[in-house]
Design a protein around this motif. Structure first.
Motif, short mmCIF file in Angstrom:
data_model
loop_
_atom_site.label_atom_id
_atom_site.label_comp_id
_atom_site.label_asym_id
_atom_site.label_seq_id
_atom_site.Cartn_x
_atom_site.Cartn_y
_atom_site.Cartn_z
N SER A 1 1.64 -5.00 13.58
CA SER A 1 1.33 -5.04 11.45
C SER A 1 0.21 -5.91 10.92
O SER A 1 0.03 -5.85 10.29
CB SER A 1 2.36 -6.37 12.23
N LYS A 2 -0.57 -6.45 12.08
CA LYS A 2 -2.13 -6.96 11.78
C LYS A 2 -2.45 -5.15 11.61
O LYS A 2 -3.99 -5.75 10.92
CB LYS A 2 -2.78 -7.13 12.91
N ASN A 3 -2.58 -4.11 12.42
CA ASN A 3 -3.32 -2.77 11.88
C ASN A 3 -2.21 -2.00 11.27
O ASN A 3 -3.32 -0.30 11.01
CB ASN A 3 -3.73 -2.58 13.52
N ILE A 4 -1.11 -2.48 10.12
CA ILE A 4 -0.36 -1.00 9.64
C ILE A 4 -1.38 -1.11 8.33
O ILE A 4 -0.77 0.26 7.59
CB ILE A 4 0.73 -1.87 9.27
N ILE A 5 -2.16 -1.27 8.04
CA ILE A 5 -2.51 -0.59 6.72
C ILE A 5 -3.70 0.44 7.17
O ILE A 5 -3.79 1.64 7.21
CB ILE A 5 -3.69 -1.47 6.14
N ASN A 6 -4.43 0.35 8.48
CA ASN A 6 -5.09 1.41 8.84
C ASN A 6 -4.24 2.78 9.81
O ASN A 6 -5.03 3.38 10.43
CB ASN A 6 -5.98 1.22 10.05
N LEU A 7 -2.97 2.23 10.39
CA LEU A 7 -2.07 3.27 11.20
C LEU A 7 -1.28 3.85 9.86
O LEU A 7 -0.74 3.28 9.56
CB LEU A 7 -1.07 2.31 11.87
N ASP A 8 -1.48 5.25 10.68
CA ASP A 8 -0.41 6.56 9.37
C ASP A 8 0.36 6.86 10.01
O ASP A 8 0.45 7.44 10.93
CB ASP A 8 -1.48 7.45 9.05
N PHE A 9 1.88 6.47 9.72
CA PHE A 9 3.56 6.77 10.40
C PHE A 9 4.39 7.50 9.93
O PHE A 9 5.50 8.17 10.15
CB PHE A 9 3.82 5.26 10.76
N GLU A 10 3.40 7.84 8.14
CA GLU A 10 4.77 8.44 7.18
C GLU A 10 4.98 9.62 7.98
O GLU A 10 3.59 10.66 8.27
CB GLU A 10 3.61 8.39 5.96
N GLY A 11 6.00 10.24 8.50
CA GLY A 11 6.36 11.81 8.49
C GLY A 11 5.59 11.69 10.09
O GLY A 11 6.15 13.19 10.24
N LYS A 12 6.17 10.69 10.86
CA LYS A 12 5.65 10.90 12.23
C LYS A 12 6.09 10.64 13.27
O LYS A 12 7.63 10.11 13.10
CB LYS A 12 4.10 10.32 12.32
N LYS A 13 6.02 11.27 14.46
CA LYS A 13 7.02 11.59 15.66
C LYS A 13 6.60 10.38 16.37
O LYS A 13 5.31 10.23 17.09
CB LYS A 13 7.48 12.95 15.79
N ILE A 14 7.35 9.56 17.15
CA ILE A 14 7.13 8.31 17.61
C ILE A 14 8.23 8.10 18.55
O ILE A 14 9.15 8.31 18.11
CB ILE A 14 6.91 6.72 16.80
N LEU A 15 7.44 8.00 19.91
CA LEU A 15 8.13 7.90 21.26
C LEU A 15 8.02 5.68 21.48
O LEU A 15 6.78 5.81 21.94
CB LEU A 15 7.77 8.35 22.38
#
Length: 299
Positions: A142-156
């Protein structure tokens, strides 16, 4: 990078996980921490082989109601997450055991273990409990959410348990898919999957919905199963997990891998390292493994 007084986060990029000439050295990067093993001695059991939990219905998973509790985060008050209350999970485990003809099964075993110990290696890996590091990882994200791009990404998320970090991303940044892995099948069925549904379809994402614990009715809607089928669920040991996931190309691999409070014995570190190494997309993939560090033993 130090995150809190007694917790640390490692950030692995896929470039840092490239194979080297001395592979045996790479596979065990924590040999200097072997003395920590003596703190966690237990009778070793055969590990549960990895497999995928494929869901065609939720009849055997969801009861008619769930007892949910609101999760509060000290540094990200805007985040609204819910999880199933542990007492509700244990009640369902006990209830299911009473309905079975056998007198001793997996649910009974897990109930006994949670009463006596948080973890028994090779049998129960602590997934019913919500560990503090999962809160820390949500706060980090949450602190770094602005700098982290998760849109359309695959996550495990590895060793997901309550799966709060994976669910935070699932409900915040519209990823392509979030997959979940835990050692125990019962944890996925009674904790991970209910928590996904609580945070996506059953509980509104408003601060004033409830602040403590409440009973949530579970409707018999097909969209519950549709929501769950957006993710893949894996269970069992990390050894051989990448074969089960079946990542045949870089495009199929994960953009982000999360893991929080999954290591209590350094014997497991090479397994975790190798899953991350062979599942992370190159060259852009990133892994965030959070774990507890006992500083006095690492000097």
């Amino acid at each position: 990078m130090s995150f809190r007084f007694n917790f640390s986060v490692l950030c692995f990029t896929s470039e840092e996980l490239e194979p080297t000439e001395n592979e045996s050295t790479v596979q065990n990067p924590v040999d200097k921490y072997d003395s920590l093993n003596s703190l966690f001695q237990s009778d070793k059991q055969p590990f549960i082989p990895p497999s995928e939990l494929v869901l065609n219905n939720l009849i055997d998973i969801l009861p008619s109601t769930l007892i949910a509790e609101r999760i509060f985060f000290s540094t990200c008050e805007q985040s609204v997450l819910y999880k199933r209350h542990l007492s509700d999970v244990k009640f369902q485990l006990a209830q299911e055991d009473n309905l079975l003809e056998t007198n001793y099964n997996e649910g009974t075993r897990i109930l006994e273990l949670t009463a006596d110990s948080d973890i028994v290696q090779g049998v129960y890996e602590g997934g019913l409990k919500t560990w503090e590091c999962s809160h820390d990882l949500v706060e980090f994200l949450s602190k770094n959410i602005i700098n982290l791009d998760f849109e359309g990404k695959k996550i495990l998320e590895l060793g997901c348990g309550s799966s709060l970090p994976g669910i935070y991303i699932l409900t915040t940044k519209n990823p392509f898919r979030v997959d979940f892995q835990d050692y125990n099948k019962q944890v996925l069925k009674l904790v991970t999957i209910p928590n996904i549904l609580l945070n996506t379809l059953l509980c509104p994402k408003t601060k004033d919905f409830f602040n403590g614990t409440t009973e949530i009715d579970v409707p018999e809607y097909s969209n519950l199963l549709d929501q769950v089928k957006k993710s893949r669920f894996f269970m069992g040991d990390w050894s051989g997990l990448t074969d089960i996931i079946n990542l045949n190309s870089e495009q199929e691999k994960y953009d982000l891998i999360l893991s929080s409070e999954t290591i209590y014995n350094t014997d497991s570190l090479p397994k975790l390292y190798n899953v991350i190494k062979y599942s992370l997309k190159r060259p852009s993939g990133v892994a965030y493994p959070f774990f507890f560090i006992m500083h006095s033993y690492f000097t």
